[in-house]
Design an enzyme around this catalytic site. Structure first.
Site, PDB file in Angstrom:
ATOM      1  N   ASP A  67       0.814  -1.209   0.000  1.00  0.00           N
ATOM      2  CA  ASP A  67       0.000   0.000   0.000  1.00  0.00           C
ATOM      3  C   ASP A  67       0.853   1.267   0.000  1.00  0.00           C
ATOM      4  O   ASP A  67       2.071   1.216   0.168  1.00  0.00           O
ATOM      5  CB  ASP A  67      -0.949  -0.002   1.203  1.00  0.00           C
ATOM      6  CG  ASP A  67      -0.230  -0.342   2.512  1.00  0.00           C
ATOM      7  OD1 ASP A  67       1.016  -0.365   2.525  1.00  0.00           O
ATOM      8  OD2 ASP A  67      -0.911  -0.579   3.516  1.00  0.00           O
ATOM      9  N   ASN A 136      -7.194  -2.163  14.331  1.00  0.00           N
ATOM     10  CA  ASN A 136      -8.598  -2.501  14.038  1.00  0.00           C
ATOM     11  C   ASN A 136      -8.688  -3.722  13.118  1.00  0.00           C
ATOM     12  O   ASN A 136      -9.737  -4.015  12.567  1.00  0.00           O
ATOM     13  CB  ASN A 136      -9.323  -1.305  13.419  1.00  0.00           C
ATOM     14  CG  ASN A 136      -8.682  -0.871  12.097  1.00  0.00           C
ATOM     15  OD1 ASN A 136      -7.764  -1.526  11.607  1.00  0.00           O
ATOM     16  ND2 ASN A 136      -9.163   0.219  11.533  1.00  0.00           N
ATOM     17  N   HIS A 138      -6.960  -4.129  10.300  1.00  0.00           N
ATOM     18  CA  HIS A 138      -6.718  -3.930   8.862  1.00  0.00           C
ATOM     19  C   HIS A 138      -5.426  -4.595   8.417  1.00  0.00           C
ATOM     20  O   HIS A 138      -4.470  -4.716   9.165  1.00  0.00           O
ATOM     21  CB  HIS A 138      -6.789  -2.446   8.465  1.00  0.00           C
ATOM     22  CG  HIS A 138      -5.637  -1.589   8.881  1.00  0.00           C
ATOM     23  ND1 HIS A 138      -5.797  -0.363   9.488  1.00  0.00           N
ATOM     24  CD2 HIS A 138      -4.294  -1.759   8.751  1.00  0.00           C
ATOM     25  CE1 HIS A 138      -4.606   0.167   9.705  1.00  0.00           C
ATOM     26  NE2 HIS A 138      -3.681  -0.660   9.272  1.00  0.00           N
ATOM     27  N   GLU A 143      -9.596  -1.757   5.385  1.00  0.00           N
ATOM     28  CA  GLU A 143     -10.180  -1.391   6.672  1.00  0.00           C
ATOM     29  C   GLU A 143     -11.396  -2.259   6.989  1.00  0.00           C
ATOM     30  O   GLU A 143     -11.942  -2.927   6.090  1.00  0.00           O
ATOM     31  CB  GLU A 143     -10.615   0.086   6.613  1.00  0.00           C
ATOM     32  CG  GLU A 143      -9.454   1.061   6.393  1.00  0.00           C
ATOM     33  CD  GLU A 143      -8.685   1.353   7.680  1.00  0.00           C
ATOM     34  OE1 GLU A 143      -8.546   0.444   8.526  1.00  0.00           O
ATOM     35  OE2 GLU A 143      -8.211   2.482   7.836  1.00  0.00           O
TER      36      GLU A 143
HETATM   37  C1  GLP Z   1      -0.223   0.619   8.473  1.00  0.00           C
HETATM   38  C2  GLP Z   1       0.039  -0.269   7.264  1.00  0.00           C
HETATM   39  C3  GLP Z   1      -0.236  -1.712   7.567  1.00  0.00           C
HETATM   40  C4  GLP Z   1       0.381  -2.103   8.874  1.00  0.00           C
HETATM   41  C5  GLP Z   1      -0.221  -1.276   9.972  1.00  0.00           C
HETATM   42  C6  GLP Z   1       0.261  -1.650  11.346  1.00  0.00           C
HETATM   43  O1  GLP Z   1      -1.490   1.080   8.551  1.00  0.00           O
HETATM   44  N1  GLP Z   1      -0.709   0.128   6.129  1.00  0.00           N
HETATM   45  O2  GLP Z   1       0.253  -2.498   6.500  1.00  0.00           O
HETATM   46  O3  GLP Z   1       0.189  -3.464   9.127  1.00  0.00           O
HETATM   47  O4  GLP Z   1       0.120   0.069   9.712  1.00  0.00           O
HETATM   48  O5  GLP Z   1       1.399  -0.920  11.667  1.00  0.00           O
HETATM   49  P1  GLP Z   1       2.322  -1.188  12.934  1.00  0.00           P
HETATM   50  O6  GLP Z   1       3.127  -2.373  12.593  1.00  0.00           O
HETATM   51  O7  GLP Z   1       3.151   0.049  13.028  1.00  0.00           O
HETATM   52  O8  GLP Z   1       1.445  -1.389  14.095  1.00  0.00           O
END
Ligand code: GLP
Length: 533
Positions: A67, A136, A138, A143
């Site tokens: 993404d 959440n 995702h 989402e």
């Molecule tokens: C972002 C990314 C996700 C990732 C998420 C969790 O939103 N788009 O791919 O899994 O963050 O991030 P973290 O690992 O910092 O908790």
């Protein structure tokens, strides 16, 4: 979904990097699906050092990132382009033209999405997809409420994601409100998926992932329809269990232990065809169990001698088998292997009749006499194989009952149920008018239960047999008390289902200054001890 529970974030990162490394080493032209967020950073650090030391090669690898925020400039230090360069691309020998991150600068996001999806397909599809998980649920930027069939698409970010990700920006208003993300259907097309989770802020969402539900409200749960997903999480991000395996000559017992409770247990017939067949059988059961229960370690009890990690057993096809090494290689789990009697003693010490004490001697009365010595809640091994409680001599000139261990007059020859039965047969034959003799003839044999039945039926001879047996048993118990001065002695084995009779008679013949108790975990003691090692 397979679950690997790691001690901490460092271990999550290492395990994830090892899986990526295996992928690259088995297929140098691999297509990787990559993720951003704070979680995979440690994995990237490991991959960078593996690349530097020549353990892995990125020269033929292609990558597609999940993404990118929209809109965002590539050189914005919060763009995922920037992130990937910073943490991986600029530090390994991947060709820049082989790396792909959705373009957050495009004027035509729909076109960008279609092109991105097409590029993934043209590259042959993703071999290994790495995922993090949002608080959440995702994945990528899919989402809650996401469309199950969605391909790469432009999406609005939820308030909770904007809030969570605002920690990377100067202020919340700077977080883009949209993103281009691979869709659930694009992610599910990957041949293999690893999902990384670390930290207590992920615990709730990981627990949902571990539950039965599959719902678009927690997009990560949709991964459960994929046949090859591994969740790698640390202990703070999930509830975890320990697996106890008690290998016996006829059955293998499996017990999933949560703290001091067995939450799930069952047994299967032991496959004794070969050591490999037996090990594979355990691995197969572990894989089934871990789909439902995140396992952090495996403990195995085995009837045999374990010297320098090598197991030999006369009841199983193990002959100098490195069971610990083979099981941990095949499961990827930390594994401990211990003698089964020691496991049972430890189980009883930590979760059973001995749990209020620290120094415990357990005596198992069965075909032979076994047991374990627990000192300060730890198994006492001596040089490796201590705890053969049945094999000290209580009658040095008894040449009538040589013991297979080489001694004569061993405690086992007097205190085992085999010895009790022999004694009862002799008494029965000498007293043909007794109830004991009647039961002996009716059943063409005697066993512990029949002797107890005769005793319950008021048979004086059965009472005498038990008195004599307990007198012999008490010699060993008193000797062990004198040598070890334990806090408690615990008796186990089938015969102790009539522990009331044994303890009553014991108090008549021996004046003991320590308690003698009957096992409370019974035949589960082994799985408890194995799991709690
Ligand atoms: C972002 C990314 C996700 C990732 C998420 C969790 O939103 N788009 O791919 O899994 O963050 O991030 P973290 O690992 O910092 O908790």
């Amino acid at each position: 979904m397979r679950v690997i529970v790691c001690e901490n974030y460092k271990e999550v990162s290492k395990r994830a990097a090892e899986i990526v490394a295996d992928q690259l080493n088995s297929k140098p032209y691999s297509v990787l699906g990559l993720a951003t967020g704070s979680t995979p950073i440690g994995m990237y650090e490991n991959l960078v050092s593996m690349n530097k030391s020549g353990k892995i090669d990125f020269s033929s690898v292609k990558s597609f990132n999940l993404d990118e925020y929209y809109p965002i400039k590539r050189d914005n230090d919060q763009s995922y382009h920037y992130f990937m360069n910073e943490h991986l691309f600029s530090k390994v020998n991947i060709k820049p033209e082989n790396t792909h991150v959705p373009n957050g600068e495009t004027d035509d996001p729909q076109k960008e999405c279609d092109l991105y999806e097409e590029l993934i397909e043209r590259s042959g599809g993703i071999d290994l997809q790495v995922l993090g998980i949002g608080q959440n649920g995702h994945i990528g930027f899919n989402e809650p409420g996401t469309n199950l069939c969605a391909k790469t698409h432009l999406t609005d970010l939820t308030d909770s994601t904007i809030e969570a990700n605002s920690r990377f920006f100067e202020k919340k208003e700077d977080v883009p409100t949209q993103a281009i993300t691979m869709g659930i259907s694009s992610i599910l097309k990957a041949k293999k998926i690893i999902l990384l989770a670390s930290g207590s802020n992920k615990k709730q969402v990981v627990e949902e992932l571990m539950s039965d539900s599959i719902t678009t409200n927690n997009p990560a749960t949709l991964l459960k329809v994929h046949p090859d997903v591994i969740l790698i999480c640390d202990k703070s991000a999930c509830s975890y269990y320990d697996l106890g395996v008690d290998i016996g000559g006829t059955a293998i017992k499996f017990g999933v232990v949560d703290g001091n409770n067995v939450v799930h247990k069952y047994k299967v017939d032991t496959n004794k065809d070969s050591s490999e067949a037996l090990i594979n059988q355990i691995v197969k059961e572990y894989e089934k169990i871990t789909k439902e229960y995140p396992i952090s370690k495996i403990g195995v009890g085995v009837p045999g001698r374990i010297i320098n990690s090598l197991v030999s057993s006369s009841n199983l096809p193990f002959d100098n088998t490195n069971l610990k090494q083979e099981l941990s290689l095949k499961t990827g789990m930390p594994v401990k292997v211990e003698n089964d009697a020691n496991c049972a003693a430890l189980g009883e010490a930590l979760a059973g009749a001995g749990k209020e004490y620290k120094n415990i001697i357990m005596i198992t009365l069965g075909t032979g006499v076994g047991g374990g010595i627990i000192i300060k809640n730890k198994i006492y091994h001596g040089r490796g194989d201590a705890g053969e409680i049945g094999h000290f001599a209580v009658n040095y000139d008894d040449d009538k009952t040589p013991c297979p261990c080489g001694l004569t007059g061993c405690f086992e020859q007097y205190a085992s149920v085999t010895a009790l039965v022999k004694l009862a047969e002799k008494y029965a034959n000498d007293n043909k008018d007794s109830l004991l003799y009647k039961l002996y003839k009716e059943n063409s044999k005697l066993d512990g239960m029949l002797i107890m039945s005769a005793y319950d039926g008021g048979c004086r001879i059965a009472d005498e047999v038990l008195n004599e047996y307990v007198k012999r048993l008490s010699v060993g118990i008193l000797s062990l008390r004198n040598i070890f001065s334990p806090d408690v002695i615990v008796l186990s084995g089938g015969i102790t289902s009539r522990g009331d009779v044994l303890l009553q008679k014991l108090s008549n013949v021996a004046s003991l200054d320590i308690p003698v108790k009957i096992s409370s975990l019974k035949s589960d003691a082994g799985i408890y001890g194995a799991a709690l090692m």
